[in-house]
Motif scaffolding. Structure first.
Motif, PDB file in Angstrom:
ATOM      1  N   HIS A 222       0.807  -1.222   0.000  1.00  0.00           N
ATOM      2  CA  HIS A 222       0.000   0.000   0.000  1.00  0.00           C
ATOM      3  C   HIS A 222       0.836   1.266   0.000  1.00  0.00           C
ATOM      4  CE1 HIS A 222      -3.593  -2.513   1.375  1.00  0.00           C
ATOM      5  NE2 HIS A 222      -3.809  -2.108   0.160  1.00  0.00           N
ATOM      6  N   GLN A 223       2.128   1.091   0.272  1.00  0.00           N
ATOM      7  CA  GLN A 223       3.013   2.247   0.218  1.00  0.00           C
ATOM      8  C   GLN A 223       3.650   2.361  -1.165  1.00  0.00           C
ATOM      9  OE1 GLN A 223       6.152   1.998   3.096  1.00  0.00           O
ATOM     10  NE2 GLN A 223       6.076   4.179   3.568  1.00  0.00           N
TER      11      GLN A 223
ATOM     12  N   SER B  50       7.975   7.121   5.351  1.00  0.00           N
ATOM     13  CA  SER B  50       6.845   7.936   5.778  1.00  0.00           C
ATOM     14  C   SER B  50       6.327   7.476   7.133  1.00  0.00           C
ATOM     15  CB  SER B  50       5.713   7.805   4.758  1.00  0.00           C
ATOM     16  OG  SER B  50       4.487   8.172   5.349  1.00  0.00           O
ATOM     17  N   GLY B  53       1.879   6.516   6.538  1.00  0.00           N
ATOM     18  CA  GLY B  53       1.371   5.204   6.116  1.00  0.00           C
ATOM     19  C   GLY B  53       2.498   4.192   6.065  1.00  0.00           C
ATOM     20  N   GLY B  54       2.314   3.147   5.280  1.00  0.00           N
ATOM     21  CA  GLY B  54       3.352   2.130   5.140  1.00  0.00           C
ATOM     22  C   GLY B  54       3.652   1.419   6.454  1.00  0.00           C
ATOM     23  N   VAL B 345      -3.814   7.641   2.781  1.00  0.00           N
ATOM     24  CA  VAL B 345      -2.999   6.432   2.922  1.00  0.00           C
ATOM     25  C   VAL B 345      -3.929   5.257   3.180  1.00  0.00           C
ATOM     26  CG1 VAL B 345      -0.849   7.506   3.681  1.00  0.00           C
ATOM     27  CG2 VAL B 345      -2.604   6.928   5.390  1.00  0.00           C
TER      28      VAL B 345
END
Lengths: 403, 410
Positions: A222-223, B50, B53-54, B345
Motif C-alpha cells: 500500500h506504500q 513515511s 502510512g506504510g 494512505v
C-alpha cells in the motif's frame, strides 16, 4: 489445596462452543480465571480424535491437541441441535457473560440462538463468533482450514525459498491469531458493557486475523513498494539470515551494535572487507546483505551454535541458536521463570508439564486452574448442582442423547 | 462511516514508551478500539520512510506523538505527571531502561497507586537471560520455528517476517485489557512482565506439549496438515508466475466432490488413493497429480471451482492479492485514511469487529512530535509560555522545531 491467589477474570462466566478454530480464545480467558464451560456434542469434540496422543495411543481423553487447547475449562456435553438441548443452553446463556462460538456463519441463528435471540434472553451477553471469513461478505460460506486462512491472509507467501512453494507456519497460527483477536474483542466488549449497559456481537474473521498478523506485506504494497517475495531464511528487513556453523545453525543479526560484531570477526581475521567504513551504515548493510552474510557465514563455520550465541549476547548483539523445538523443554530462561506448569491428571495418576501462558501477571497470575475436562466430566456439577435438575431428568437427557 | 462514533475503549489513557515492533502493535490494537495512546518519543527518532502510512504508519496510526527528553530530569518529571493521569504505562525495553528513568512499576505506583504497567521485553524481567537482546527473528529461532519450518530435504527457512512481534503485540493488548478488567473490579493495578520469548513459545501449540509429555522428536510438517488428518493438503503450483493455491481435503465426501470437479480422471480411482489412510500414505504421489491439475488453472480459478463444491481451497495471497481480495474489501478491512497534507494512505484495518462500538483507524501515523503541544496542554494544562520555555531548554520538542533543526544540520 485450592490456590486462593486472586485471578483477573474470576467474575466472568464463559460458554465455550468452539472447535479447534476458536478453542484457544476460551483457554486464554480460562487461564486468567474465567469460569469457562466447554460445551461438547454428546459424542465429544472432534479435537479429541486428533493426535498427537498420550503415549501414542488414540483415546478421547488422551489427545494432546485437545489437552493443549482446553486447560482451565469445565466440560459438559450438550446437543444444542435438539430442542431440549437448546432449552438448556438458553438457561446457561442467561447466566453467562460471554458465549464464544466457531460454527459456520448462520448456524446459531438457524437454531434460534442467533445474536438477536441471545440478546433478548440476556441483554448483557457478549457473543464472540470466530469464523473462517467472518459473518458477512462473498466468502462467508466458503470452506477453510488453518493453512487456507494463512494463505488468503498473506501469512505464507513470503515464507520459504524463492524456488520452493510458499511454506506454512508451525502451529495453527491463523487460528491462534484469530483467538487472540477474539479475546481482545471479548474483553473490549465487556469493558464497553458497563457504559452501554448491554453486550454486543464480536465478529472475528480468521482470514482478517491472519492478515493482521503479517507486519510487512500489505503495508509495503500500500506504500507503493510492490509485492514482497520469498527469500529463504533472509528476513524482509535483510538484517537476519540463517547460517550453518560447526554443529548446527545460527541466526545472524546485522542490526544493532555493528562495531562489536565486526571487532569480533576481525579478531578472528575473517573480516575480509567488512572493516571498511561504509559497513558502519545500517542502510549500506541492508543493501549489501548478500555479500555481508557470505562473509559472516564463512566466519561462523568455525564456531559452535552455543559459542556464537553466547559470544554475541555478551556483546549485546541479538544472535540466536536455531534450535529444535525440543530444546524449549530444557531452556534455562523459561525454566527459571517457571514458564512450564505442572498439571496433575489424577485419572491417570500422572503429572505433566504444560506450556505456560503468553504473559506473566504479578498480582493475578496466569495459571492452569484445572486439567482439560474428560468427556462430560462436569455434567453432574452443572446440571444437578447449578441448574438444579433432578437425577431422573439428567438420566433422561442422557438416554435421549441430549447430554 | 464509523468515524466519530464512540468506541469500546474510549476513556482509557495509555502512556506508550514502546519502540519497534511488538509494543507499537499492542498499542495500535488498543488505539483502534478507542484508547487514547500518548506515544512518548525521542527527538532523534529514526524514521523508516513515511510516518503517515506504510510500515511505520501502520504501527503508529491513531496515536499522539509527544517528544520528551527522558535524559533530562525535567523531561522525566513531565513523564511522571503524565503517569499520574494515565491508566496504563507500556514499554518494550529491557528491565534497565525504565528503572534508570525512575519509571519502573515500583516507582510509578507511588504516583498513581492503581497504575497498570505492562513491560514487553524480549526475555522478561527475571531469569539468567533477562538482559539478552532480541528481535523477532531471534525469538523465532530460539523457540523452534525457524528450524522446523522447512521443506523436506531443504535447509531451515522459518518465517520471512517477525511473527513473534505480532504475537507479542496482540498478547500485550490482551494483557492490558485483562489487567484493566481486574482493576475495574478490585481497584488494583499491577505489573505485567511480558516476555516475548514466552509469548511465542506459548503459541507453538500441541507440538510442544507432545515434546513435554511424550518426549517426542519432531519432524518438519512442511505444508502437511497440523490439524485433522487431510490429504490432499498442501500448496500447489498454478498457472502464472509464482502463483500458488492451497487445497485441503479432510472428509470422504470432500474427496469425492474433488474428484468430480476434476472430471474423475483415472488416477483418482487408483487403489492407493481410495481411502484417507491410503492417501496419507501416498501423499507425495497424490500431490503430483493434484499439481498437474492446478497448473492448468490460476489460483483464483481453482478457488472458484472448488469452493462451490464444498472443498476448502484458496489463493496464496501476495500483497497485490490482499489488496484486491473481495472478502477483505467487502468487509471494509482496509482503512483509507486522510492525512493533514491532503493525501490518503491505505492502512490495515482492525480484525476486531464489534457490533455496537465498532473500532476504526482514527488517524494516520503522527509525525514526530506532532502532538507534543496538544498533549501537554490538554493533559497537563501547560501554558504557551511554559511550553516555549521547555522547548527552548530542549526538554520537549514539537514537529516544526525538530524539522527546522534537522534542516539546519543537513
Amino acid at each position: 489445596m485450592t490456590d486462593t491467589t486472586p485471578t483477573a477474570l474470576s467474575d466472568l462466566r464463559v460458554l465455550d462452543l468452539t472447535d479447534l478454530k476458536g478453542a484457544l480464545c476460551a483457554k486464554l480467558l480460562g487461564d486468567m480465571g474465567a469460569d469457562v464451560i466447554k460445551i461438547e456434542p454428546p459424542g465429544g469434540d472432534a479435537m479429541r480424535t486428533i493426535g498427537p496422543f498420550l503415549d501414542g495411543t488414540p483415546h478421547r481423553d488422551r489427545s494432546l491437541l485437545f489437552w493443549f487447547y482446553n486447560t482451565s475449562k469445565r466440560g459438559i456435553t450438550l446437543d444444542i441441535h435438539q430442542p431440549a438441548g437448546r432449552e438448556i443452553f438458553t438457561q446457561l446463556a442467561a447466566q453467562s457473560d460471554v458465549v464464544i462460538e466457531s460454527f459456520a456463519p448462520g448456524t446459531l441463528a438457524s437454531l434460534g440462538l442467533g445474536y438477536d435471540e441471545l440478546k433478548r434472553l440476556n441483554p448483557k451477553l457478549v457473543l464472540t463468533s470466530i469464523s473462517p471469513f467472518g459473518q458477512t461478505g462473498p466468502y462467508r460460506d466458503y470452506h477453510s482450514s488453518d493453512i487456507i486462512a494463512e494463505a488468503l491472509g498473506g501469512m505464507i507467501y513470503t515464507n520459504g525459498a524463492a524456488d520452493d512453494p510458499p511454506l506454512s507456519a508451525l502451529g495453527l497460527q491463523a487460528y491462534h491469531s484469530a483467538s487472540f483477536f477474539a479475546a481482545i474483542g471479548t474483553m473490549s466488549a465487556l469493558w464497553a458493557r458497563d457504559t452501554l449497559d448491554e453486550g454486543q456481537w464480536v465478529d472475528i474473521s480468521i482470514q482478517e486475523a491472519a492478515t493482521a498478523a503479517v507486519e510487512h506485506v500489505a503495508p509495503f504494497y500500500h506504500q507503493g513498494m510492490g509485492v514482497q517475495t520469498r527469500q529463504g531464511s533472509l528476513h524482509w528487513s535483510r538484517y537476519f539470515r540463517v547460517a550453518r556453523c560447526r554443529d548446527g545453525y545460527v541466526m545472524h543479526c546485522t542490526l544493532g551494535d555493528w562495531t562489536s560484531l565486526v571487532e569480533w570477526v576481525k579478531g578472528d581475521g575473517k573480516e575480509q572487507d567488512l572493516g571498511e567504513p561504509q559497513w558502519e551504515d545500517q542502510m549500506y548493510r541492508r543493501d549489501h546483505a548478500e555479500h555481508l552474510f557470505e562473509v559472516l557465514d564463512e566466519w561462523a563455520t568455525d564456531y559452535s551454535v552455543a559459542e556464537l550465541m553466547e559470544g554475541a549476547q555478551l556483546r549485546r548483539i541479538p544472535y540466536a541458536m536455531v534450535r529444535p523445538l525440543e530444546a524449549l523443554a530444557e531452556d534455562p530462561q523459561l525454566n527459571a521463570r517457571g514458564f512450564f506448569s505442572p498439571v496433575e491428571h489424577p485419572e491417570l495418576g500422572r503429572t505433566f508439564r504444560y506450556p505456560g501462558g503468553p504473559f506473566f501477571f504479578t498480582a493475578t497470575p496466569w495459571r492452569i486452574s484445572r486439567r482439560p475436562p474428560l468427556l462430560g466430566e462436569h455434567n453432574e456439577e452443572v446440571y444437578r448442582q447449578e441448574l438444579g435438575m433432578s437425577e431422573q431428568r439428567v438420566l433422561e437427557l442422557a438416554s435421549a442423547g441430549v447430554i | 462511516m464509523e468515524q466519530g462514533r464512540r468506541r469500546a475503549l474510549a476513556g482509557i489513557r495509555i502512556l506508550d514508551f514502546t519502540w519497534v515492533v511488538a509494543g507499537p502493535v499492542a498499542t495500535r490494537i488498543l488505539a483502534d478500539q478507542g484508547a487514547e495512546v500518548i506515544k512518548i518519543e525521542r527527538r532523534d527518532s529514526l524514521d523508516l520512510g513515511s510516518r503517515r502510512g506504510g510500515f511505520t504508519g501502520n504501527l503508529f496510526r491513531g496515536k499522539e506523538s509527544t517528544v520528551i527528553n527522558m535524559a533530562d530530569p525535567r523531561g522525566r518529571e513531565i513523564a511522571r505527571q503524565l503517569v499520574a493521569v494515565s491508566d496504563v504505562v507500556i514499554d518494550n525495553f529491557s528491565a534497565r531502561v525504565m528503572h534508570n528513568w525512575g519509571m519502573d512499576y515500583e516507582s510509578i505506583r507511588q504516583l498513581k497507586p492503581d497504575i497498570i504497567a505492562v513491560s514487553m521485553s524480549g526475555f522478561g524481567h527475571t531469569g539468567p537471560q533477562k538482559d539478552y537482546v532480541s528481535y523477532g527473528p531471534t525469538l523465532q529461532a530460539l523457540s523452534g520455528y525457524t528450524l522446523l519450518m522447512r521443506h523436506p530435504g531443504k535447509g531451515p527457512a522459518g518465517w520471512g517476517y517477525s511473527y513473534a512481534d505480532m504475537s507479542g503485540g496482540y498478547s500485550g493488548a490482551l494483557a492490558v485489557l485483562m489487567a484493566l478488567w481486574h482493576r475495574k473490579r478490585s481497584g488494583q493495578g499491577q505489573f505485567v512482565d511480558l516476555s516475548q520469548f514466552e509469548t511465542i513459545s506459548s503459541v507453538v501449540g500441541p507440538a510442544l506439549l507432545d515434546v513435554l509429555v511424550n518426549n517426542a522428536t519432531l519432524a518438519p510438517f512442511g505444508n502437511r496438515s497440523q490439524e485433522a488428518p487431510a490429504a490432499p493438503h498442501g500448496v500447489y503450483r498454478c498457472a502464472g508466475i509464482d502463483r500458488w493455491c492451497v487445497i485441503t481435503i479432510f472428509s470422504e465426501s470432500e474427496w469425492q466432490a474433488f474428484c468430480r470437479v476434476l472430471g474423475n480422471p483415472t488416477w483418482t480411482r487408483e487403489a492407493r488413493f481410495t481411502t484417507l489412510a491410503s492417501r496419507l500414505e501416498h501423499q507425495d504421489a497424490l500431490d503430483r497429480y493434484v499439481e498437474e491439475w492446478t497448473q492448468q488453472h490460476t489460483p483464483e480459478e481453482v478457488m472458484r471451482r472448488l469452493q462451490p463444491a464444498g472443498i476448502a481451497a484458496g489463493v496464496v495471497a501476495n500483497g497485490e492479492d490482499l489488496d484486491r481480495d473481495p472478502q477483505l474489501r467487502l468487509r471494509g478491512y482496509w482503512a483509507q485514511v486522510n492525512t493533514p497534507e491532503g493525501d490518503e494512505v491505505v492502512l490495515d484495518g482492525t480484525p476486531v469487529k464489534l457490533s455496537a462500538t465498532p473500532g476504526y483507524v482514527a488517524a494516520p501515523g503522527p509525525l514526530l512530535g506532532e502532538q507534543t503541544d496538544t498533549v501537554l496542554r490538554r493533559l497537563l494544562g501547560y501554558s504557551a509560555e511554559h511550553l516555549a520555555q521547555l522547548k527552548a531548554e530542549r526538554v520537549v520538542a514539537s514537529h516544526a522545531e525538530i524539522m527546522a533543526e534537522r534542516q539546519a544540520v543537513s
